[in-house]
Design a protein around this motif. Structure first.
Motif, PDB file in Angstrom:
ATOM      1  N   LEU A 383       0.805  -1.230   0.001  1.00 21.05           N
ATOM      2  CA  LEU A 383      -0.081  -0.020   0.062  1.00 21.05           C
ATOM      3  C   LEU A 383       0.922   1.271  -0.035  1.00 21.05           C
ATOM      4  CD1 LEU A 383      -2.784  -0.961   2.457  1.00 21.05           C
ATOM      5  CD2 LEU A 383      -3.088  -0.539  -0.058  1.00 21.05           C
ATOM      6  N   LEU A 384       1.841   1.275   0.745  1.00 19.73           N
ATOM      7  CA  LEU A 384       2.707   2.443   1.003  1.00 19.73           C
ATOM      8  C   LEU A 384       3.507   2.599  -0.372  1.00 19.73           C
ATOM      9  CD1 LEU A 384       3.792   2.542   4.653  1.00 19.73           C
ATOM     10  CD2 LEU A 384       2.451   3.962   3.807  1.00 19.73           C
ATOM     11  N   VAL A 385       4.196   1.496  -0.992  1.00 21.10           N
ATOM     12  CA  VAL A 385       4.828   1.715  -1.945  1.00 21.10           C
ATOM     13  C   VAL A 385       3.938   2.090  -3.326  1.00 21.10           C
ATOM     14  CG1 VAL A 385       6.170   0.439  -3.700  1.00 21.10           C
ATOM     15  CG2 VAL A 385       6.787   0.068  -1.227  1.00 21.10           C
ATOM     16  N   GLY A 386       2.841   1.464  -3.159  1.00 23.76           N
ATOM     17  CA  GLY A 386       1.902   1.995  -4.265  1.00 23.76           C
ATOM     18  C   GLY A 386       1.534   3.421  -4.430  1.00 23.76           C
ATOM     19  N   LEU A 387       1.126   3.849  -2.986  1.00 24.02           N
ATOM     20  CA  LEU A 387       0.609   5.374  -2.856  1.00 24.02           C
ATOM     21  C   LEU A 387       1.742   5.984  -3.289  1.00 24.02           C
ATOM     22  CD1 LEU A 387      -1.531   6.917  -1.685  1.00 24.02           C
ATOM     23  CD2 LEU A 387      -0.298   7.013   0.667  1.00 24.02           C
ATOM     24  N   GLY A 388       3.024   6.173  -2.958  1.00 29.91           N
ATOM     25  CA  GLY A 388       4.344   6.891  -2.962  1.00 29.91           C
ATOM     26  C   GLY A 388       4.368   6.794  -4.453  1.00 29.91           C
ATOM     27  N   SER A 389       4.410   5.773  -5.306  1.00 30.53           N
ATOM     28  CA  SER A 389       4.866   5.802  -6.378  1.00 30.53           C
ATOM     29  C   SER A 389       4.033   6.287  -7.474  1.00 30.53           C
ATOM     30  CB  SER A 389       4.911   4.201  -7.072  1.00 30.53           C
ATOM     31  OG  SER A 389       5.961   3.445  -6.143  1.00 30.53           O
ATOM     32  N   GLY A 390       2.503   6.067  -7.243  1.00 31.96           N
ATOM     33  CA  GLY A 390       1.620   6.682  -7.810  1.00 31.96           C
ATOM     34  C   GLY A 390       1.610   8.475  -7.845  1.00 31.96           C
ATOM     35  N   TRP A 391       1.672   8.710  -6.620  1.00 31.90           N
ATOM     36  CA  TRP A 391       1.623  10.089  -6.275  1.00 31.90           C
ATOM     37  C   TRP A 391       3.137  10.814  -7.179  1.00 31.90           C
ATOM     38  CZ3 TRP A 391      -0.718  13.187  -2.400  1.00 31.90           C
ATOM     39  CH2 TRP A 391      -0.234  14.541  -2.099  1.00 31.90           C
ATOM     40  N   LEU A 392       4.304  10.006  -7.090  1.00 31.93           N
ATOM     41  CA  LEU A 392       5.245  10.634  -7.752  1.00 31.93           C
ATOM     42  C   LEU A 392       5.344  10.506  -9.225  1.00 31.93           C
ATOM     43  CD1 LEU A 392       8.883  10.292  -6.559  1.00 31.93           C
ATOM     44  CD2 LEU A 392       8.430   9.711  -8.881  1.00 31.93           C
ATOM     45  N   LEU A 393       4.903   9.470  -9.883  1.00 30.90           N
ATOM     46  CA  LEU A 393       4.936   9.164 -11.201  1.00 30.90           C
ATOM     47  C   LEU A 393       4.145  10.035 -12.027  1.00 30.90           C
ATOM     48  CD1 LEU A 393       5.312   5.141 -11.515  1.00 30.90           C
ATOM     49  CD2 LEU A 393       7.057   6.723 -11.871  1.00 30.90           C
ATOM     50  N   VAL A 394       2.900  10.279 -11.573  1.00 37.13           N
ATOM     51  CA  VAL A 394       2.011  11.103 -12.161  1.00 37.13           C
ATOM     52  C   VAL A 394       2.606  12.569 -12.146  1.00 37.13           C
ATOM     53  CG1 VAL A 394      -0.158  12.336 -11.827  1.00 37.13           C
ATOM     54  CG2 VAL A 394       0.003  10.079 -11.588  1.00 37.13           C
ATOM     55  N   THR A 395       3.025  13.039 -11.178  1.00 38.65           N
ATOM     56  CA  THR A 395       3.819  14.141 -11.025  1.00 38.65           C
ATOM     57  C   THR A 395       4.936  14.319 -11.882  1.00 38.65           C
ATOM     58  OG1 THR A 395       3.319  14.394  -8.724  1.00 38.65           O
ATOM     59  CG2 THR A 395       5.020  16.020  -9.614  1.00 38.65           C
ATOM     60  N   ALA A 396       5.998  13.579 -11.913  1.00 41.20           N
ATOM     61  CA  ALA A 396       7.244  13.411 -12.973  1.00 41.20           C
ATOM     62  C   ALA A 396       6.702  13.273 -14.245  1.00 41.20           C
ATOM     63  CB  ALA A 396       7.810  12.083 -12.532  1.00 41.20           C
ATOM     64  N   ASN A 397       5.847  12.698 -14.786  1.00 37.08           N
ATOM     65  CA  ASN A 397       5.503  12.502 -16.226  1.00 37.08           C
ATOM     66  C   ASN A 397       4.964  13.911 -16.626  1.00 37.08           C
ATOM     67  OD1 ASN A 397       5.880   9.921 -17.666  1.00 37.08           O
ATOM     68  ND2 ASN A 397       4.914   8.916 -15.454  1.00 37.08           N
ATOM     69  N   SER A 398       4.012  14.359 -15.676  1.00 38.05           N
ATOM     70  CA  SER A 398       3.276  15.685 -16.137  1.00 38.05           C
ATOM     71  C   SER A 398       4.347  16.875 -16.157  1.00 38.05           C
ATOM     72  CB  SER A 398       2.301  16.003 -15.266  1.00 38.05           C
ATOM     73  OG  SER A 398       1.820  17.473 -15.471  1.00 38.05           O
ATOM     74  N   THR A 399       5.262  16.817 -15.332  1.00 34.57           N
ATOM     75  CA  THR A 399       6.306  18.045 -15.073  1.00 34.57           C
ATOM     76  C   THR A 399       7.233  17.720 -16.449  1.00 34.57           C
ATOM     77  OG1 THR A 399       6.209  17.936 -12.621  1.00 34.57           O
ATOM     78  CG2 THR A 399       8.147  18.832 -13.779  1.00 34.57           C
ATOM     79  N   ALA A 400       7.739  16.793 -16.580  1.00 36.96           N
ATOM     80  CA  ALA A 400       8.667  16.380 -17.587  1.00 36.96           C
ATOM     81  C   ALA A 400       8.334  16.829 -18.974  1.00 36.96           C
ATOM     82  CB  ALA A 400       8.997  14.958 -17.926  1.00 36.96           C
ATOM     83  N   THR A 401       6.894  16.677 -19.276  1.00 33.47           N
ATOM     84  CA  THR A 401       6.399  17.075 -20.454  1.00 33.47           C
ATOM     85  C   THR A 401       5.861  18.574 -20.571  1.00 33.47           C
ATOM     86  OG1 THR A 401       4.556  16.102 -20.171  1.00 33.47           O
ATOM     87  CG2 THR A 401       5.915  14.670 -21.368  1.00 33.47           C
ATOM     88  N   LEU A 402       5.532  18.933 -19.689  1.00 34.88           N
ATOM     89  CA  LEU A 402       4.833  20.198 -19.424  1.00 34.88           C
ATOM     90  C   LEU A 402       5.879  21.499 -19.994  1.00 34.88           C
ATOM     91  CD1 LEU A 402       2.450  22.032 -18.760  1.00 34.88           C
ATOM     92  CD2 LEU A 402       3.557  22.415 -16.393  1.00 34.88           C
ATOM     93  N   GLY A 403       5.524  22.251 -21.015  1.00 36.39           N
ATOM     94  CA  GLY A 403       6.136  23.206 -21.715  1.00 36.39           C
ATOM     95  C   GLY A 403       7.601  22.943 -22.550  1.00 36.39           C
ATOM     96  N   ALA A 404       7.496  21.516 -22.747  1.00 38.55           N
ATOM     97  CA  ALA A 404       8.914  21.053 -23.327  1.00 38.55           C
ATOM     98  C   ALA A 404       8.824  21.430 -24.933  1.00 38.55           C
ATOM     99  CB  ALA A 404       8.988  19.638 -23.321  1.00 38.55           C
ATOM    100  N   GLY A 405       7.408  21.776 -25.435  1.00 41.36           N
ATOM    101  CA  GLY A 405       7.484  21.911 -26.889  1.00 41.36           C
ATOM    102  C   GLY A 405       7.938  20.871 -27.955  1.00 41.36           C
ATOM    103  N   ALA A 406       8.919  21.305 -28.720  1.00 31.37           N
ATOM    104  CA  ALA A 406       9.434  20.455 -29.648  1.00 31.37           C
ATOM    105  C   ALA A 406      10.174  19.444 -29.198  1.00 31.37           C
ATOM    106  CB  ALA A 406      10.373  21.085 -30.725  1.00 31.37           C
TER     107      ALA A 406
END
Length: 496
Positions: A383-406
């Motif tokens: 439960l803890l590993v899943g909760l933290g991983s879901g929280w982090l992966l959603v944030t990281a994927n959105s942040t990595a592609t936000l405003g990256a343009g080309a």
């Protein structure tokens, strides 16, 4: 490090959201689910595969390793090919190639045929994943005023949940298919999944023009692919041959030297495969480090828990797979909780709690004993590993592609590259820690191999937990207080 990307964006990426964007999300989520399943679906099937095809023990491990090599090595190249081909075309090529490779593996008559199919699955997966992330980023843009942030958060929350839960679901699916049908269906199952995803892409993903001025950096592609594959190979050999083996040291040295040459080449290239502005952006750099850290811990933990459930608690494959469902529940909860916060909270205050939550779960491995049972120990870890991983992966994927343009496709590819390298390093390093601790315990208490193995898992879990706590501090400092998350600007930078 810089705090803005400064890359131009195509008009199509800054226009209103795609009209069929939620269907597009469903299509690319199914595509990524297929890849994630294949990272683990063969693990439980390996004994059956070995008997059916008469694989040797070293060849058996290569069924898993060669997929990781084929997938992790060409990811950056896949990101740039997505720009050259166009996202929609790259998605369809990737899905078609992955399906054909799966069919080849299901029909395998010998080890060579199966290993070839697994390598091809990895290569086509490396083309598919960057296109998936680029499609998501283009389908759910954020305007200069912040309009669209909530939708983007929900979309990446759904995607992150699917991506994060796929490994656990792969274990469940592998057990069910192997027990009730045949190991070959662990490969054939990709055919209907790929067909469904391709139909969704044709219906919902609008064609986008190829990125203007993009040229393939051949030197960079060769250096990046060689370096990443050498690192993954070296970590895999460290797990089986030891860190002092010549093949391990040689592969790791080749990987590090080649990647160093890659960085130098990118700094001088007119049109680099991976523009250094992508990784030097504080938010993206912190996201990549966070994904690397969490992958290094959780993949090793899942590896240990699979052995604990089957070898210590005596669970059959199907029951062991079903025991992973709380991990999926935690991932879903983590993604759902963080999605509405991404538009309002600085990114470092989202990534660091995710890392620390996973660290807490890994620390609980130290409390496991041979008679601990499933509840509450293993259940709470999941439960803890899943909760933290879901929280982090959603944030990281959105942040990595936000405003990256080309650079969106290659920026997204770096997330999965970080995950692959982290998973390979963590599994190899923590396996060594676990084996060393188990051997020491067995010398002190001969005749108790199960207790020694569980002791080794606990020491490795505590080591991984300490590493993730350190990673949280590093990510916090790297991103800094000035790199606040803000609305996306039309020029490809970010406000704030």
């Amino acid at each position: 490090m810089t705090t803005s990307v400064g890359s131009s964006r195509r008009p199509s990426d800054t226009a209103v959201p795609a009209p069929r964007r939620w269907w597009a999300l469903a299509a690319v989520a199914v595509a990524q689910l297929m890849i994630g399943l294949d990272l683990t679906v063969m693990n439980i099937a390996l004994p059956s595969v070995q008997r059916s095809l008469e694989l040797s023990d070293p060849a058996r491990q290569w069924v898993v390793t060669i997929f990781a090599l084929g997938y992790g090595g060409p990811l950056l190249l896949g990101g740039r090919l997505s720009d050259l081909l166009g996202r929609r075309r790259a998605l369809l090529f990737g899905l078609t190639g992955f399906a054909l490779a799966s069919a080849l593996g299901g029909a395998a008559t010998g080890p060579a045929m199966l290993l070839t199919s697994r390598a091809l699955q990895g290569v086509f997966g490396a083309l598919l994943t960057p296109s998936v992330l680029a499609t998501l980023a283009a389908s759910f843009p954020v305007s200069g005023s912040g309009e669209g942030s909530a939708e983007r958060g929900r979309a990446f929350g759904i995607y992150g949940t699917v991506m994060g839960s796929s490994s656990g679901l792969g274990v469940v699916l592998g057990g069910l298919l192997t027990d009730h049908l045949d190991w070959r269906w662990c490969m054939y199952v990709n055919l209907p999944i790929a067909g469904l995803a391709a139909a969704g892409v044709l219906y919902a993903v609008r064609p986008a023009p190829r990125a203007g001025g993009v040229r393939l950096d051949v030197t960079g592609a060769l250096l990046a692919t060689t370096g990443l594959m050498a690192l993954v190979f070296g970590f895999a050999r460290a797990e089986t041959d030891g860190w002092g083996a010549a093949v391990t040291l040689g592969a790791l040295a080749l990987g590090l030297l080649t990647l160093a040459a890659f960085v130098l080449a990118q700094a001088r290239a007119a049109r680099p495969l991976l523009p250094l502005r992508v990784v030097l952006d504080r938010r993206r750099g912190g996201s990549y480090l966070a994904v690397f850290g969490v992958a290094s811990g959780i993949f090793a933990a899942l590896f240990f828990l699979t052995f604990y459930l089957q070898n210590v608690l005596g669970y059959p494959p199907v029951r062991a797979g079903l025991a992973y469902l709380p991990l999926t529940a935690g991932l879903m909860a983590g993604g759902r909780l963080v999605s509405p916060l991404m538009a309002r909270v600085p990114v470092r205050l989202l990534l660091c709690p995710g890392l620390l939550t996973v660290a807490a779960g890994l620390a609980l491995l130290g409390a496991l004993r041979t008679d601990s049972g499933y509840r509450p120990g293993v259940l709470l870890v999941f439960l803890l590993v899943g909760l933290g991983s879901g929280w982090l992966l959603v944030t990281a994927n959105s942040t990595a592609t936000l405003g990256a343009g080309a650079d969106t496709a290659v920026a997204g590819a770096m997330v999965m590259t970080s995950q692959q390298i982290g998973a390979s390093l963590g599994t190899a390093l923590l396996s060594t820690v676990a084996a060393t601790a188990a051997a020491g315990h067995l010398r002190a208490r001969p005749g108790e191999p199960a207790e020694a193995a569980v002791h080794g898992f606990g020491v490795a879990g505590l080591s991984a937990s300490a590493f993730l706590c350190l990673a949280a501090v590093v990510v916090f400092l790297v991103i800094g207080g000035g790199a606040r998350r803000g609305p996306e600007r039309p020029d490809g930078a970010q406000a704030g």
